[in-house]
Every structure is written in C-alpha cells, then in structure tokens.
Design a protein around this motif. Structure first.
Motif, PDB file in Angstrom:
ATOM      1  N   ALA A 122      -4.255   0.242  -7.444  1.00 59.91           N
ATOM      2  CA  ALA A 122      -3.658  -0.622  -6.418  1.00 59.91           C
ATOM      3  C   ALA A 122      -3.970  -0.084  -5.026  1.00 59.91           C
ATOM      4  O   ALA A 122      -4.286  -0.852  -4.109  1.00 59.91           O
ATOM      5  CB  ALA A 122      -2.147  -0.735  -6.621  1.00 59.91           C
ATOM      6  N   VAL A 123      -3.892   1.235  -4.854  1.00 56.06           N
ATOM      7  CA  VAL A 123      -4.199   1.846  -3.556  1.00 56.06           C
ATOM      8  C   VAL A 123      -5.629   1.499  -3.157  1.00 56.06           C
ATOM      9  O   VAL A 123      -5.896   1.063  -2.035  1.00 56.06           O
ATOM     10  CB  VAL A 123      -3.997   3.387  -3.594  1.00 56.06           C
ATOM     11  N   SER A 124      -6.547   1.659  -4.081  1.00 58.51           N
ATOM     12  CA  SER A 124      -7.959   1.385  -3.807  1.00 58.51           C
ATOM     13  C   SER A 124      -8.173  -0.085  -3.424  1.00 58.51           C
ATOM     14  O   SER A 124      -8.851  -0.381  -2.432  1.00 58.51           O
ATOM     15  CB  SER A 124      -8.781   1.732  -5.050  1.00 58.51           C
ATOM     16  N   THR A 125      -7.591  -0.995  -4.187  1.00 62.05           N
ATOM     17  CA  THR A 125      -7.766  -2.424  -3.914  1.00 62.05           C
ATOM     18  C   THR A 125      -7.123  -2.816  -2.590  1.00 62.05           C
ATOM     19  O   THR A 125      -7.718  -3.559  -1.797  1.00 62.05           O
ATOM     20  CB  THR A 125      -7.182  -3.269  -5.069  1.00 62.05           C
ATOM     21  N   LEU A 126      -5.924  -2.319  -2.319  1.00 59.87           N
ATOM     22  CA  LEU A 126      -5.247  -2.660  -1.063  1.00 59.87           C
ATOM     23  C   LEU A 126      -5.976  -2.075   0.144  1.00 59.87           C
ATOM     24  O   LEU A 126      -6.051  -2.717   1.199  1.00 59.87           O
ATOM     25  CB  LEU A 126      -3.788  -2.198  -1.105  1.00 59.87           C
ATOM     26  N   ARG A 127      -6.538  -0.896  -0.008  1.00 53.86           N
ATOM     27  CA  ARG A 127      -7.330  -0.329   1.094  1.00 53.86           C
ATOM     28  C   ARG A 127      -8.572  -1.181   1.348  1.00 53.86           C
ATOM     29  O   ARG A 127      -8.972  -1.385   2.489  1.00 53.86           O
ATOM     30  CB  ARG A 127      -7.721   1.110   0.781  1.00 53.86           C
ATOM     31  N   MET A 128      -9.175  -1.666   0.266  1.00 60.01           N
ATOM     32  CA  MET A 128     -10.345  -2.528   0.395  1.00 60.01           C
ATOM     33  C   MET A 128      -9.969  -3.829   1.114  1.00 60.01           C
ATOM     34  O   MET A 128     -10.700  -4.301   1.988  1.00 60.01           O
ATOM     35  CB  MET A 128     -10.913  -2.825  -0.992  1.00 60.01           C
ATOM     36  N   ILE A 129      -8.819  -4.402   0.767  1.00 57.97           N
ATOM     37  CA  ILE A 129      -8.351  -5.628   1.433  1.00 57.97           C
ATOM     38  C   ILE A 129      -8.150  -5.352   2.920  1.00 57.97           C
ATOM     39  O   ILE A 129      -8.604  -6.122   3.773  1.00 57.97           O
ATOM     40  CB  ILE A 129      -7.043  -6.141   0.784  1.00 57.97           C
TER      41      ILE A 129
ATOM     42  N   LEU B 235       0.842  -1.198   0.000  1.00 59.84           N
ATOM     43  CA  LEU B 235       0.000   0.000   0.000  1.00 59.84           C
ATOM     44  C   LEU B 235       0.881   1.255   0.000  1.00 59.84           C
ATOM     45  O   LEU B 235       0.644   2.188  -0.763  1.00 59.84           O
ATOM     46  CB  LEU B 235      -0.953  -0.001   1.200  1.00 59.84           C
ATOM     47  N   LYS B 236       1.911   1.255   0.839  1.00 53.07           N
ATOM     48  CA  LYS B 236       2.829   2.404   0.880  1.00 53.07           C
ATOM     49  C   LYS B 236       3.489   2.613  -0.483  1.00 53.07           C
ATOM     50  O   LYS B 236       3.586   3.735  -0.983  1.00 53.07           O
ATOM     51  CB  LYS B 236       3.910   2.190   1.947  1.00 53.07           C
ATOM     52  N   THR B 237       3.945   1.519  -1.084  1.00 54.29           N
ATOM     53  CA  THR B 237       4.598   1.590  -2.390  1.00 54.29           C
ATOM     54  C   THR B 237       3.631   2.129  -3.442  1.00 54.29           C
ATOM     55  O   THR B 237       3.992   2.989  -4.250  1.00 54.29           O
ATOM     56  CB  THR B 237       5.106   0.191  -2.813  1.00 54.29           C
ATOM     57  N   ALA B 238       2.398   1.619  -3.428  1.00 51.64           N
ATOM     58  CA  ALA B 238       1.396   2.064  -4.405  1.00 51.64           C
ATOM     59  C   ALA B 238       1.073   3.540  -4.219  1.00 51.64           C
ATOM     60  O   ALA B 238       0.879   4.271  -5.198  1.00 51.64           O
ATOM     61  CB  ALA B 238       0.135   1.212  -4.278  1.00 51.64           C
ATOM     62  N   MET B 239       1.030   3.990  -2.966  1.00 54.47           N
ATOM     63  CA  MET B 239       0.745   5.407  -2.699  1.00 54.47           C
ATOM     64  C   MET B 239       1.873   6.286  -3.214  1.00 54.47           C
ATOM     65  O   MET B 239       1.634   7.338  -3.820  1.00 54.47           O
ATOM     66  CB  MET B 239       0.511   5.631  -1.201  1.00 54.47           C
ATOM     67  N   LYS B 240       3.114   5.844  -2.995  1.00 54.72           N
ATOM     68  CA  LYS B 240       4.273   6.624  -3.454  1.00 54.72           C
ATOM     69  C   LYS B 240       4.315   6.705  -4.974  1.00 54.72           C
ATOM     70  O   LYS B 240       4.691   7.731  -5.538  1.00 54.72           O
ATOM     71  CB  LYS B 240       5.570   6.009  -2.937  1.00 54.72           C
TER      72      LYS B 240
END
Length: 151
Positions: free
Chosen positions: A21-28, A10-15
């Motif tokens: 990816a951010v949306s999907t990882l937040r959902m997970i 999530l950190k990597t996707a945000m950077k």
C-alpha cells in the motif's frame, strides 16, 4: 479531498507497515505531483478532482494492460502485484454505474441534449462525460450511443 485521503492512507499504511500500500500510494502521489507540475504553465497550481479521477483511471488501465502481458508470459507473481495495485487504486474511484444505470443515463442525456441523429453524438458524449466522469466505461458508451442514435 482525494489528495488528503491519499496522504492519510499513506500515513496509516506506513504505521501498519503495509509495504504494498505504501508503494502504491507513493506512486499515486508522485504521478499527481507530475500532473500538478505539468499544469503550472496553464496557471493551475493543483489539478482538480476530475483530473485526479482521470489519472487514477489511466493508472488502472495501464495495470490491466500489464496484467495481460504478464499472463501471456506466465508471470503470475507480477499479475498478483498489478491486481493488488488496481484494487487499491479503485478504492478512490467513484462507484461504477451498472449496465441498467448506464442505459438510463444515456437515454436521459439524449433527451436533455435533444439528440436526433448520429451527428449529435458528440453533444451527448460531452454531456455524459460532464455528469458521469469516472463512473461510466466510455469505451462501452460509444457503441451503445451509436445504436440508440441509429448509427
């Protein structure tokens, strides 16, 4: 381990500003937090890896069902979005067994449990789920097991 991978990714996707990816990882993470909260009355503060894998598999199945509906409705952009989410979620699931590996695992489980008839199917399924959770498609295992046990 998976929990940490979600947060690191999530950190990597945000950077990298990868919104999908951010949306999907937040959902997970959100779904995982819901599972943790639901487990608290049982005295469990955090669900285990097997429960996380089960959660991810359910998420994939939900998206596959949505894809079918979106295809029927002619909504290709939504099909693409759901497929992208599936691709990301599947990165965290254990590698699926091939058909040959699955057949070997079924034969081994039958031998280990001493299953002789269809009445023993529950024992064999329990053994397979314990050893291969997340790595087998159990909707295909049932019919294959019935065939081997003469059901």
């Amino acid at each position: 381990m998976l929990r940490e991978r979600f947060n690191e990714d999530l950190k990597t996707a945000m950077k990298s500003r990868d919104q999908a990816a951010v949306s999907t990882l937040r959902m997970i993470n959100s779904t995982l937090k819901d599972r943790d909260i639901a487990a608290r009355p049982k005295g469990i503060t955090q669900v285990d890896e097997a429960e996380i894998i089960d959660m991810l598999q359910k998420m994939v199945r939900q998206r596959q069902e949505s894809i079918e509906l979106y295809k029927q409705g002619g909504r290709q952009e939504l099909v693409d979005k759901e497929q992208a989410e599936i691709d990301l979620i599947e990165r965290y699931l254990p590698k699926k067994l091939s058909d040959a590996e699955q057949a070997d695992a079924i034969a081994k489980a039958i031998a280990e449990t001493g299953a002789a008839s269809i009445k023993d199917m529950g024992k064999v399924m329990a053994a397979l789920k314990a050893g291969y959770a997340g790595r087998m498609d159990f909707s295909k295992v049932g019919p294959a097991l019935k065939a081997k046990l003469g059901g």
